[in-house]
Design a protein around this motif. Structure first.
Motif, PDB file in Angstrom:
ATOM      1  N   CYS A 177      -1.651  -6.175   2.504  1.00 37.34           N
ATOM      2  CA  CYS A 177      -0.892  -4.955   2.232  1.00 37.34           C
ATOM      3  C   CYS A 177      -1.041  -4.022   3.417  1.00 37.34           C
ATOM      4  CB  CYS A 177      -1.342  -4.281   0.941  1.00 37.34           C
ATOM      5  SG  CYS A 177      -3.008  -3.637   0.950  1.00 37.34           S
TER       6      CYS A 177
ATOM      7  N   LYS B 123      -7.876  -1.107  -2.939  1.00 40.65           N
ATOM      8  CA  LYS B 123      -7.456  -2.502  -3.090  1.00 40.65           C
ATOM      9  C   LYS B 123      -8.415  -3.436  -2.362  1.00 40.65           C
ATOM     10  CE  LYS B 123      -2.417  -2.532  -3.526  1.00 40.65           C
ATOM     11  NZ  LYS B 123      -1.191  -2.903  -2.791  1.00 40.65           N
TER      12      LYS B 123
ATOM     13  N   VAL C 151      -0.868   0.304 -10.293  1.00 47.21           N
ATOM     14  CA  VAL C 151      -1.003  -0.338  -8.987  1.00 47.21           C
ATOM     15  C   VAL C 151       0.356  -0.838  -8.505  1.00 47.21           C
ATOM     16  CG1 VAL C 151      -2.013  -2.304  -7.755  1.00 47.21           C
ATOM     17  CG2 VAL C 151      -3.427  -0.909  -9.276  1.00 47.21           C
TER      18      VAL C 151
END
Length: 149
Positions: free
Chosen positions: A21, A34, A104
């Motif tokens: 990400c 995360k 999320v």
């Protein structure tokens, strides 16, 4: 401030995949969270500034996991058994969703449009059963609509 987001599972072979990400530097805390959640699989966490062709600066932060067999299994669920490059959501995938899962997802793939929360789900989904499943699960009205890009 630039808006930047890219995340997903990437297939490495027929046996493994990894998750990555990248978000705008303004979402550094979210990316670090995360990274922490995925700690057993986390390979790296970076902060970068790239210069674009027009001279503008792009500041972003990112996290990536190691390649893993367990992530390959998720890849096959979300990417139509490896035949697609776009995420495919089905009502079955929503069975395990919690409020945290929804948050999320929104923080990773969501945005606001005229004070309405929008979840970006790709171009190939029939959104009606997804919206119905989310509405039932979370007792909130979700609508299916397409925005032109």
């Amino acid at each position: 401030m630039s808006r930047f987001c890219r995340a997903g599972l990437t297939s490495v072979s027929d046996r493994s995949a990894y998750y990555y990400c990248m978000h705008s530097i303004t979402q550094k805390k979210f990316v670090l969270w995360k990274h922490t959640i995925l700690r057993p699989l986390s390979a790296r966490f970076v902060n970068r500034v790239d210069t674009l062709e027009d001279g503008r600066k792009l500041s972003y932060t990112g996290a990536q996991t190691w390649s893993s067999k367990c992530l390959r299994e998720y890849y096959l669920e979300f990417y139509d058994q490896g035949r697609s490059t776009e995420k495919i959501l089905t009502p079955n995938l929503l069975d395990g969703f919690t409020s945290l899962s929804l948050a999320v997802w929104y923080m990773g793939d969501g945005s606001l449009n005229r004070n309405t929360g929008v979840f970006h789900v790709g171009l190939i989904n029939d959104l009606t059963p997804i919206a119905a499943a989310l509405s039932e699960r979370f007792s909130v009205l979700f609508k299916s609509c397409r925005y032109s890009i």
